[in-house]
Design an enzyme around this catalytic site. Structure first.
Site, short mmCIF file in Angstrom:
data_model
loop_
_atom_site.label_atom_id
_atom_site.label_comp_id
_atom_site.label_asym_id
_atom_site.label_seq_id
_atom_site.Cartn_x
_atom_site.Cartn_y
_atom_site.Cartn_z
N GLY A 167 -5.50 8.62 -5.50
CA GLY A 167 -5.22 9.90 -6.16
C GLY A 167 -3.72 10.06 -6.35
O GLY A 167 -3.13 9.36 -7.15
N SER A 180 -4.10 2.11 -4.35
CA SER A 180 -3.49 3.01 -5.32
C SER A 180 -2.59 3.99 -4.56
O SER A 180 -1.71 3.57 -3.81
CB SER A 180 -4.58 3.70 -6.13
OG SER A 180 -4.06 4.37 -7.24
N TRP A 181 -2.76 5.30 -4.73
CA TRP A 181 -2.00 6.26 -3.92
C TRP A 181 -2.22 5.99 -2.43
O TRP A 181 -1.31 6.18 -1.62
CB TRP A 181 -2.40 7.69 -4.26
CG TRP A 181 -2.08 8.67 -3.16
CD1 TRP A 181 -2.97 9.26 -2.30
CD2 TRP A 181 -0.78 9.14 -2.76
NE1 TRP A 181 -2.32 10.07 -1.41
CE2 TRP A 181 -0.97 10.02 -1.67
CE3 TRP A 181 0.51 8.91 -3.22
CZ2 TRP A 181 0.08 10.67 -1.04
CZ3 TRP A 181 1.57 9.56 -2.58
CH2 TRP A 181 1.35 10.42 -1.51
N ASP A 215 -4.37 -4.45 -14.28
CA ASP A 215 -4.32 -3.05 -13.85
C ASP A 215 -3.44 -2.25 -14.79
O ASP A 215 -2.27 -2.55 -14.97
CB ASP A 215 -3.76 -3.01 -12.41
CG ASP A 215 -3.91 -1.65 -11.75
OD1 ASP A 215 -3.98 -0.64 -12.46
OD2 ASP A 215 -3.93 -1.63 -10.50
N HIS A 225 -7.89 -1.84 -12.20
CA HIS A 225 -7.38 -1.07 -11.05
C HIS A 225 -8.43 -0.80 -9.98
O HIS A 225 -8.11 -0.75 -8.80
CB HIS A 225 -6.82 0.26 -11.56
CG HIS A 225 -6.21 1.11 -10.50
ND1 HIS A 225 -5.06 0.76 -9.82
CD2 HIS A 225 -6.61 2.31 -9.97
CE1 HIS A 225 -4.76 1.70 -8.95
NE2 HIS A 225 -5.68 2.65 -9.01
#
Length: 372
Positions: A59, A134-135, A309, A341
């Protein structure tokens, strides 16, 4: 030995999971703050006496799902999933309480301390594996920089450093000139591979506002709705933001199926939390992660990144690896999959599972730099 055999296709993982779906052993709510009363929803999977794994979702604002526990051998690992502040089943959520409540005391510093609060509440002592994509990779790196004594191994997927250029690649692209020439390659960006989806994202914003797409979306999210029309405008913007990311997360987009990204409740939290963090540069000093990798030089690091990605381009992994090399800390493994991704694309999911299967037991690892 880590076995990467079988990394052959880019399709989404379905029945290829090595480990079965499972129910959590326990779940609960942990209050971690007041004013507002931020309370985290958590789930505990696998072996209660196993090596602890702290799973950090993406996120920010993405929330967890039970499928995320399937990367891990349930006989070996104790896996903790939890929803970060403002999203998922944690309370208050941005969708229900609004940003004026749920985004208060919702920063990277707060999320780092939440991890320690959850460790303590669940009786996790000593070092744990920290797994983030990711985050979640950003948060994992920040956590390890600040608390290396608690980290046995970092397993990172889809590296997100979060510089302004990284964000502009995904959210700005050719938006400023889109009205005059929608298919012109005037700037680098994710839009190049997803022109139709990009059109839907750009056209939520008026032509005059397209010089800074993130700021324009944030302005919509910051409005205090005075009418149903205002609420509809905010929802439309949140869905456009959310669906854009969900669509480009897969190398081969799922036709007309945005999944959770098209759900209003999810999108309202996800989009507004992301915009909040991005407007504040992730609440980190410039080059915070790359400038502090010496703090994690003794922690074994495994990286998996999709070559194609478009949410977090591969160059972000390259920058992290260069910074680690400069302090003598090359990753133990670095796998570039033929994927986008999403962690759920087959090659990436198989690679992550193989890494977890091949990890040295946490108790056999040498002491961290902070413990020496």
């Amino acid at each position: 030995m880590i076995d990467f055999s079988g990394l052959q296709t880019t399709s989404a993982i379905t029945n290829e999971w090595k480990y079965p779906a499972a129910m959590p052993n326990k779940s609960g709510m942990l209050q971690v703050d007041t004013a507002p009363d931020h309370t985290l929803y958590w789930e505990d999977y696998g072996n209660p006496a196993g090596e602890p794994v702290m799973f950090l979702h993406g996120g920010p604002g993405g929330a967890c799902a039970p499928v995320m526990a399937r990367f891990f051998d349930p006989a070996r690992y104790r896996v903790i999933l939890f929803d970060q502040r403002g999203c998922g089943k944690s309370t208050p959520t941005v969708a229900q309480a609004g940003p004026e409540v749920a985004l208060v005391r919702n920063t990277t510093d707060d999320l780092v301390e939440d991890i320690n609060a959850l460790r303590d509440a669940l009786g996790i002592t000593g070092r744990m594996h920290v797994f983030g994509g990711s985050w979640g990779s950003t948060l994992a790196l920040v956590y390890a920089i600040r608390h290396p004594e608690n980290v046995a191994t970092l397993i990172l997927r889809g590296i997100f450093i979060g510089s302004r250029d990284d964000l502009r690649y995904m959210y700005q692209g050719n938006a400023a000139t889109f009205a005059e020439s929608p298919f012109a390659l005037t700037e680098p960006g994710s839009y190049v591979a997803y022109p139709d989806e990009w059109k839907a994202f750009v056209e939520v914003i008026s032509t005059a506002g397209r010089g800074d797409m993130m700021a324009a979306y944030k302005a919509i999210f910051d409005l205090v709705p005075a009418s149903d029309a205002d609420r509809d405008r905010q929802l439309r913007a949140a869905l456009a933001w959310s669906v854009w990311e969900g669509t480009i997360s897969n190398l081969i987009p799922k036709d007309d199926d945005p999944g959770k990204f098209g759900d209003a409740e999810f999108a309202l939290s996800f989009a507004q939390i992301e915009a909040h963090f991005f407007a504040q540069h992730l609440f980190l000093a410039p080059d915070y992660i790359l400038g502090n990798v010496d703090r994690i030089a003794n922690i074994p690091i495994h990286i998996v990144h999709g070559r194609f990605d478009q949410v977090c381009p591969l160059t972000q992994a390259s920058r992290l690896i260069d910074a680690l090399a400069a302090v003598g800390a090359a990753p133990v493994s670095y796998v570039r999959t033929n994927a986008g991704h999403s962690a759920m694309e087959l090659q990436t999911a198989l690679a992550l599972t193989a890494i977890m299967d091949g990890l040295m037991p946490a108790g056999d690892l040498p002491a961290s730099k902070a413990e020496q």
